[in-house]
Design a protein around this motif. Structure first.
Motif, PDB file in Angstrom:
ATOM      1  N   ASP A  82      -5.239   1.886   1.375  1.00  0.00           N
ATOM      2  CA  ASP A  82      -5.518   1.478  -0.005  1.00  0.00           C
ATOM      3  C   ASP A  82      -6.859   0.757  -0.080  1.00  0.00           C
ATOM      4  OD1 ASP A  82      -5.526   0.559  -2.607  1.00  0.00           O
ATOM      5  OD2 ASP A  82      -3.599  -0.462  -2.466  1.00  0.00           O
ATOM      6  N   THR A 121       0.839  -1.193   0.000  1.00  0.00           N
ATOM      7  CA  THR A 121       0.000   0.000   0.000  1.00  0.00           C
ATOM      8  C   THR A 121       0.872   1.240   0.000  1.00  0.00           C
ATOM      9  OG1 THR A 121      -0.201   0.122   2.410  1.00  0.00           O
ATOM     10  CG2 THR A 121      -1.853  -1.168   1.238  1.00  0.00           C
ATOM     11  N   ASP A 149      -5.492  -0.296   6.319  1.00  0.00           N
ATOM     12  CA  ASP A 149      -4.521   0.468   5.539  1.00  0.00           C
ATOM     13  C   ASP A 149      -5.275   1.438   4.627  1.00  0.00           C
ATOM     14  OD1 ASP A 149      -4.900  -0.659   2.781  1.00  0.00           O
ATOM     15  OD2 ASP A 149      -4.129  -2.489   3.685  1.00  0.00           O
ATOM     16  N   GLY A 202      -9.966   3.376   3.529  1.00  0.00           N
ATOM     17  CA  GLY A 202      -9.238   2.370   2.757  1.00  0.00           C
ATOM     18  C   GLY A 202      -9.886   1.009   2.894  1.00  0.00           C
TER      19      GLY A 202
END
Length: 159
Positions: free
Chosen positions: A99, A74, A97, A142
């Motif tokens: 992403d 990520t 995270d 995310g």
């Protein structure tokens, strides 16, 4: 679930009662490789201090895989987040995270075997194989990738 057995400390039957309350931790970790051993230590300590019956070695290994994947795959400099929930039925670990893209190969079978000459490429396979459940979900910032390990009654744990 209640199981009965014989204790070495007493001559009478003992009753195993899984923990009745849940405990949880949410910790921000740096978006660097240094987060991996910290996450392992946090999970190991949480399981040991509460004498939880989920397999600590497996929990550490799978947590390390999730954190390493979040750091390696990520983008971003912001922290990642480790969430550990110890429940009466087992432990639930999530790594958040930034992403939003789902992790490839976590919830669907990979048709090709990992290259035996490569050092990487087995993390999601380990998570799928060793956890009682795993997956991912979108979050406001995310995604969260998670796994669960079932609690193991004392008489079924290795000595």
């Amino acid at each position: 679930m209640v199981t009965t057995g014989t204790s070495c400390a007493t001559n009478g039957p003992t009753v195993y009662e899984p923990p009745s309350a849940s405990s949880s931790w949410r910790v921000a970790l740096p978006h660097t490789a240094a987060a991996v051993p910290v996450a392992r230590a946090l999970v190991r300590t949480a399981l040991a201090e509460l004498e939880h019956t989920a397999d600590g070695d497996t929990a550490e290994l799978l947590t390390a895989e999730l954190v390493a994947n979040a750091v390696e795959h990520t983008a971003g400099r912001g922290p990642i987040e480790l969430v550990v929930e110890l429940r009466p039925t087992g432990c639930h670990v999530e790594v958040h995270d930034p992403d939003p893209a789902p992790p490839g190969g976590l919830t669907r079978p990979v048709l090709t075997a990992p290259d035996p000459w490569q050092e990487n490429g087995r993390g999601l396979l380990l998570i799928r194989a060793l956890s009682s459940a795993c997956g991912h979900r979108p979050t406001a910032s995310g995604k969260a990738v998670w796994f669960r390990l079932a609690a193991v009654p004392p008489r079924l744990r290795p000595a």
